[in-house]
Design a protein around this motif. Structure first.
Motif, PDB file in Angstrom:
ATOM      1  N   VAL A   1       1.343  35.042 -11.130  1.00 45.13           N
ATOM      2  CA  VAL A   1       2.262  34.949  -9.999  1.00 45.13           C
ATOM      3  C   VAL A   1       1.532  35.158  -8.678  1.00 45.13           C
ATOM      4  O   VAL A   1       2.124  34.975  -7.609  1.00 45.13           O
ATOM      5  CB  VAL A   1       3.433  35.954 -10.127  1.00 45.13           C
ATOM      6  CG1 VAL A   1       4.250  35.651 -11.370  1.00 45.13           C
ATOM      7  CG2 VAL A   1       2.941  37.385 -10.116  1.00 45.13           C
TER       8      VAL A   1
ATOM      9  N   ALA B   1       4.998  38.917  -4.184  1.00 45.89           N
ATOM     10  CA  ALA B   1       5.014  38.023  -5.358  1.00 45.89           C
ATOM     11  C   ALA B   1       5.070  38.827  -6.653  1.00 45.89           C
ATOM     12  O   ALA B   1       5.783  38.459  -7.589  1.00 45.89           O
ATOM     13  CB  ALA B   1       3.792  37.105  -5.345  1.00 45.89           C
TER      14      ALA B   1
ATOM     15  N   ASP C   1       8.609  40.199  -6.936  1.00 39.83           N
ATOM     16  CA  ASP C   1       9.537  39.109  -7.270  1.00 39.83           C
ATOM     17  C   ASP C   1       9.441  38.710  -8.736  1.00 39.83           C
ATOM     18  O   ASP C   1      10.402  38.224  -9.323  1.00 39.83           O
ATOM     19  CB  ASP C   1       9.285  37.886  -6.393  1.00 39.83           C
ATOM     20  CG  ASP C   1       9.718  38.093  -4.949  1.00 39.83           C
ATOM     21  OD1 ASP C   1      10.445  39.071  -4.669  1.00 39.83           O
ATOM     22  OD2 ASP C   1       9.312  37.272  -4.099  1.00 39.83           O
ATOM     23  N   ALA C   2       8.272  38.916  -9.331  1.00 41.58           N
ATOM     24  CA  ALA C   2       8.066  38.567 -10.743  1.00 41.58           C
ATOM     25  C   ALA C   2       8.408  39.719 -11.685  1.00 41.58           C
ATOM     26  O   ALA C   2       8.195  39.625 -12.882  1.00 41.58           O
ATOM     27  CB  ALA C   2       6.616  38.135 -10.963  1.00 41.58           C
TER      28      ALA C   2
END
Length: 154
Positions: free
Chosen positions: A18, A93, A96-97
């Protein structure tokens, strides 16, 4: 030069796909000499990181796809990589993952709890110091019951 750096910077980390190697902070430098040969310096997240061979191959392949065949990827160990090198975009990121990023620079290194990347609750606990890769630990949220990886602060 800018285009070459952009190609290298876009290479994804194989263990944390990611984020790119630039977002993770392991891309140190990209140089192009007068003959067009490219030298790339990368620093592993820790000295025994098994992903370095894959990252090296991915850099060479990405540059080859863009017409650059003379590439030397060097491993630079000093200064040692730090989680402080993860960019703000990289931290976002990861979150968010569903991977809890390490605390930002300037915070106390003692980790009493990690906020759940799913629901934001601080009511979490470490299940295992060893997660899906050596640079992550496995945590679980007591509020939403979801397990998640947490990037270890180094």
């Amino acid at each position: 030069m800018t285009a070459v750096r952009e190609v290298v910077a876009a290479v994804q980390d194989p263990e944390l796909p990611v984020v790119t190697i630039e977002q993770l902070g392991i891309l140190r430098d990209v140089r192009v000499d007068d003959d067009g040969a490219v030298t790339v310096d990368i620093t592993p997240t820790y000295s025994g990181c098994p992903a370095m061979d894959a990252i090296r191959a991915d850099i060479v392949a990405a540059l080859a796809e863009n017409g650059v065949d003379d590439v030397d990827v060097r491993t630079v160990l000093a200064p040692a990589w730090s989680t402080d090198w993860i960019t703000p975009d990289g931290r976002a990121a990861l979150a968010d993952a569903g991977i809890a990023p390490p605390h930002p620079a300037g915070t106390v290194a003692l980790t009493l709890t990690v906020r759940c990347p799913h629901c934001g609750s601080p009511d979490t606990r470490e299940l295992s110091r060893f997660g899906s890769t050596a640079c992550k630990a496995l945590w679980v949220c007591r509020s939403c019951q979801e397990p998640f990886d947490h990037v270890k602060a180094l």
